[in-house]
Design a protein around this motif. Structure first.
Motif, PDB file in Angstrom:
ATOM      1  N   SER A 412       0.816  -1.213   0.000  1.00  0.00           N
ATOM      2  CA  SER A 412       0.000   0.000   0.000  1.00  0.00           C
ATOM      3  C   SER A 412       0.850   1.263   0.000  1.00  0.00           C
ATOM      4  O   SER A 412       0.320   2.365  -0.167  1.00  0.00           O
ATOM      5  CB  SER A 412      -0.929   0.013   1.224  1.00  0.00           C
ATOM      6  OG  SER A 412      -0.172   0.091   2.418  1.00  0.00           O
ATOM      7  N   GLY A 413       2.163   1.137   0.215  1.00  0.00           N
ATOM      8  CA  GLY A 413       3.044   2.287   0.245  1.00  0.00           C
ATOM      9  C   GLY A 413       3.654   2.578  -1.114  1.00  0.00           C
ATOM     10  O   GLY A 413       3.206   2.087  -2.165  1.00  0.00           O
ATOM     11  N   ASP A 418      14.693  -0.473  -5.950  1.00  0.00           N
ATOM     12  CA  ASP A 418      15.566  -1.630  -5.746  1.00  0.00           C
ATOM     13  C   ASP A 418      14.840  -2.795  -5.067  1.00  0.00           C
ATOM     14  O   ASP A 418      14.919  -3.938  -5.512  1.00  0.00           O
ATOM     15  CB  ASP A 418      16.780  -1.223  -4.912  1.00  0.00           C
ATOM     16  CG  ASP A 418      17.638  -0.195  -5.621  1.00  0.00           C
ATOM     17  OD1 ASP A 418      17.700  -0.234  -6.872  1.00  0.00           O
ATOM     18  OD2 ASP A 418      18.237   0.657  -4.926  1.00  0.00           O
ATOM     19  N   LEU A 419      14.150  -2.521  -3.964  1.00  0.00           N
ATOM     20  CA  LEU A 419      13.520  -3.587  -3.173  1.00  0.00           C
ATOM     21  C   LEU A 419      12.032  -3.749  -3.441  1.00  0.00           C
ATOM     22  O   LEU A 419      11.404  -4.664  -2.898  1.00  0.00           O
ATOM     23  CB  LEU A 419      13.734  -3.318  -1.679  1.00  0.00           C
ATOM     24  CG  LEU A 419      15.193  -3.297  -1.208  1.00  0.00           C
ATOM     25  CD1 LEU A 419      15.256  -2.950   0.280  1.00  0.00           C
ATOM     26  CD2 LEU A 419      15.877  -4.632  -1.473  1.00  0.00           C
ATOM     27  N   GLY A 420      11.431  -2.881  -4.230  1.00  0.00           N
ATOM     28  CA  GLY A 420      10.003  -2.975  -4.470  1.00  0.00           C
ATOM     29  C   GLY A 420       9.223  -2.600  -3.224  1.00  0.00           C
ATOM     30  O   GLY A 420       9.441  -1.551  -2.621  1.00  0.00           O
ATOM     31  N   TYR A 421       8.297  -3.466  -2.815  1.00  0.00           N
ATOM     32  CA  TYR A 421       7.510  -3.217  -1.601  1.00  0.00           C
ATOM     33  C   TYR A 421       8.125  -3.876  -0.366  1.00  0.00           C
ATOM     34  O   TYR A 421       7.551  -3.843   0.715  1.00  0.00           O
ATOM     35  CB  TYR A 421       6.079  -3.733  -1.787  1.00  0.00           C
ATOM     36  CG  TYR A 421       5.307  -2.988  -2.844  1.00  0.00           C
ATOM     37  CD1 TYR A 421       4.923  -1.666  -2.654  1.00  0.00           C
ATOM     38  CD2 TYR A 421       4.959  -3.605  -4.041  1.00  0.00           C
ATOM     39  CE1 TYR A 421       4.221  -0.975  -3.622  1.00  0.00           C
ATOM     40  CE2 TYR A 421       4.245  -2.933  -5.011  1.00  0.00           C
ATOM     41  CZ  TYR A 421       3.883  -1.613  -4.801  1.00  0.00           C
ATOM     42  OH  TYR A 421       3.190  -0.922  -5.767  1.00  0.00           O
TER      43      TYR A 421
END
Length: 436
Positions: A412-413, A418-421
Motif C-alpha cells: 500500500s506504500g 531496488d527492493l520494491g515493496y
C-alpha cells in the motif's frame, strides 16, 4: 433285709456307671482332636526347638569371635576390587620390601587380577584415601552409646465446648498474571576520517518496555493483554539537519479474548492497535515521513487461537487464524495520506479481509532466546506482512545483547526501485535488561 441289700447294690452300680461316664466325658475331646490341629501344634513345638538351636549357635559364634583377633591382612581379597599401590610396588620393585609371606601372597594374587582382569577394578587406593581412612580396629566390637530421651509430658487437654464457633476463611483465587520486560541498550561506532573503507561515526540508544496482564480462570475463559513500547535514537556526523533522529519507534497494544473450544484451541476475538511516538526523518532531509497517529492502525479479528507448547515447554506462545478481520487506518498528516494507501483528501481507510498472526518464544539454550512475531493481513486488494525477530543473548543477569531482524512487506506504500515493496531493518545492541 434282702430288699435292703439289693437296693444298696443297685445304688453302688449306679454311682459306678456315673463315674465311668464322667471319666469318658473328660477324655473325649482329646480323642476327638482333628488330625490337622494336632499337626499344627507339633509344627509349632518343632519351630521353637529350631529357633532355640539357632539362637544358641549365634551366641556361641559371637562369643568365639569376641575372643579371637581378626587378621586384617586378608580383607583386600574380599573387599570390592581395588588397585592397591603395595601390590604393584612389591612385584615391580627391584628391591621388594617386606618379608611377610601372607602379605606377599595377597599382593601376588591381586597383581594377577590387575594383569589378567583389569575390567574388574572399580576403584583405587588413592580414591579410598580421599573418601576416608581405612578402619584400623576391625576386630574391636563396636558399641553404640544410645541416650534415652526423656519422655515429654503431653500438654494438658483443654475441654472445649462442642458448639464452639469455627472460623472458615475462604480466599478468592487470583486468575491474573502480570509480567514485564525492560531493556536499555547502546551502540557506539567510531571511524577515523582517513579510514580506508570510509564510513562515519555514530551513536545509538534503544529503550524497550513490554507489559503483560493476562487473565485465565483455568476453565474456559482467558484474556491476554500486551503493551509494547520501543523507542530508539541515533546521531551521525553527516546529518547536518538533525542532531538525532529515531531509528526504532513502536507503540503497540494487543488484546485477545478467548473461549476454549477444545484442549488448546480457543474461539478468539482479537484487537491490535499500533502507531509510533515521534516523527520519522531521513538523513539530511527535513521532510516528516511518519508521526504519532500518522499512521494509526486498528485491527479487529474473529477466529481461532492455538496455544503452543513444544520441546518440553522451551517453545511457547500462540498462533491465531482469523478468516474475518476488519482493519481501520487513520493518517493525521495531510501530506502523508497517499504514502500509506489513502486517497487524496481522506484521512481514514476501511478494509475487510483476513489475518494470521503468531507470537512465539523459543529458548534455544540457557542463555539464548529467540522471540518472533509474525503478522499478516490481506484485504484481497493489498497485503501487509510483518516478521519481527529478536535473538537475545544473556551475558549476565542484567546485561544482554540483542540481534533484531525485521523484514516487512506492504504494497500500500510507495514502491522502491531496488527492493520494491519489501522493507528491512536490522540492529545489534548491548545493554541493561530486567524482567519480572
Amino acid at each position: 433285709m434282702k430288699h435292703k441289700h439289693i437296693l444298696l447294690i443297685a445304688a453302688m452300680l449306679l454311682v459306678s456307671a456315673v463315674a465311668t461316664a464322667q471319666r469318658r466325658t473328660v477324655r473325649l475331646p482329646i480323642h476327638l482332636l482333628k488330625k490337622d490341629t494336632a499337626q499344627l501344634v507339633q509344627n509349632y513345638l518343632d519351630s521353637l526347638q529350631i529357633y532355640k538351636a539357632k539362637a544358641d549357635s549365634l551366641e556361641r559364634v559371637n562369643a568365639e569371635l569376641q575372643q579371637q583377633n581378626v587378621d586384617g591382612r586378608y580383607y583386600r581379597l574380599f573387599a570390592p576390587a581395588t588397585f592397591y599401590h603395595s601390590a604393584a610396588n612389591q612385584q615391580l620393585s627391584l628391591n621388594p620390601e617386606g618379608t611377610d609371606p601372607v602379605a606377599n601372597a595377597v599382593d601376588a594374587a591381586l597383581m594377577n587380577v590387575y594383569l589378567n582382569r583389569p575390567d574388574l577394578i572399580r576403584s583405587s587406593e588413592g580414591h579410598l584415601q580421599e573418601v576416608g581412612s581405612i578402619i584400623e580396629n576391625v576386630g574391636v566390637q563396636q558399641t553404640q552409646n544410645v541416650e534415652i530421651t526423656e519422655q515429654v509430658q503431653a500438654a494438658p487437654v483443654v475441654d472445649a465446648p462442642d458448639d464452639a464457633p469455627a472460623v472458615v476463611l475462604i480466599t478468592k483465587p487470583n486468575f491474573w498474571t502480570v509480567k514485564g520486560d525492560y531493556y536499555l541498550q547502546f551502540l557506539q561506532n567510531y571511524i577515523s576520517g582517513n579510514w580506508h573503507k570510509g564510513g562515519e561515526s555514530n551513536y545509538a540508544m534503544l529503550g524497550s518496555v513490554t507489559l503483560e496482564a493476562n487473565y485465565n480462570n483455568k476453565q474456559k475463559l482467558k484474556w491476554e493483554n500486551k503493551l509494547e513500547m520501543k523507542l530508539g535514537f541515533q546521531t551521525s556526523r553527516s546529518d547536518t539537519v538533525h542532531k538525532f533522529k529515531s531509528n526504532n519507534d513502536i507503540l503497540r497494544l494487543t488484546s485477545k479474548l478467548g473461549l476454549q473450544a477444545h484442549d488448546k484451541w480457543y474461539y478468539t476475538l482479537k484487537l491490535l492497535a499500533y502507531t509510533q511516538f515521534t516523527r520519522g526523518f531521513k538523513t539530511n532531509d527535513a521532510f516528516t515521513y511518519s508521526d504519532f497517529f500518522s499512521p494509526f492502525d486498528l485491527n479487529v479479528a474473529l477466529g481461532m487461537d492455538y496455544s503452543v507448547e513444544a520441546f518440553e515447554k522451551k517453545l511457547t506462545g500462540n498462533v491465531n487464524i482469523s478468516p474475518l478481520s476488519y482493519n481501520f487506518r487513520y493518517v493525521g498528516r495531510e501530506n502523508l495520506v497517499t504514502s500509506f494507501g489513502l486517497d487524496e483528501g481522506k484521512h481514514t481507510l476501511h478494509d475487510i479481509g483476513s489475518s494470521v498472526s503468531a507470537d512465539l518464544t523459543w529458548k534455544l539454550a540457557d542463555q539464548i532466546t529467540w522471540k518472533t512475531r509474525l503478522y499478516a493481513f490481506t484485504s484481497y486488494k493489498r497485503a501487509l506482512i510483518e516478521w519481527e525477530n529478536t535473538f537475545e543473548l544473556k551475558v549476565s543477569r542484567f546485561i544482554t545483547t540483542n540481534l533484531y531482524l525485521y523484514p516487512r512487506f506492504d504494497d500500500s506504500g510507495v514502491r522502491d526501485d531496488d527492493l520494491g515493496y519489501l522493507q528491512f531493518m536490522e540492529y545489534c545492541s548491548l545493554g541493561f535488561a530486567y524482567s519480572f
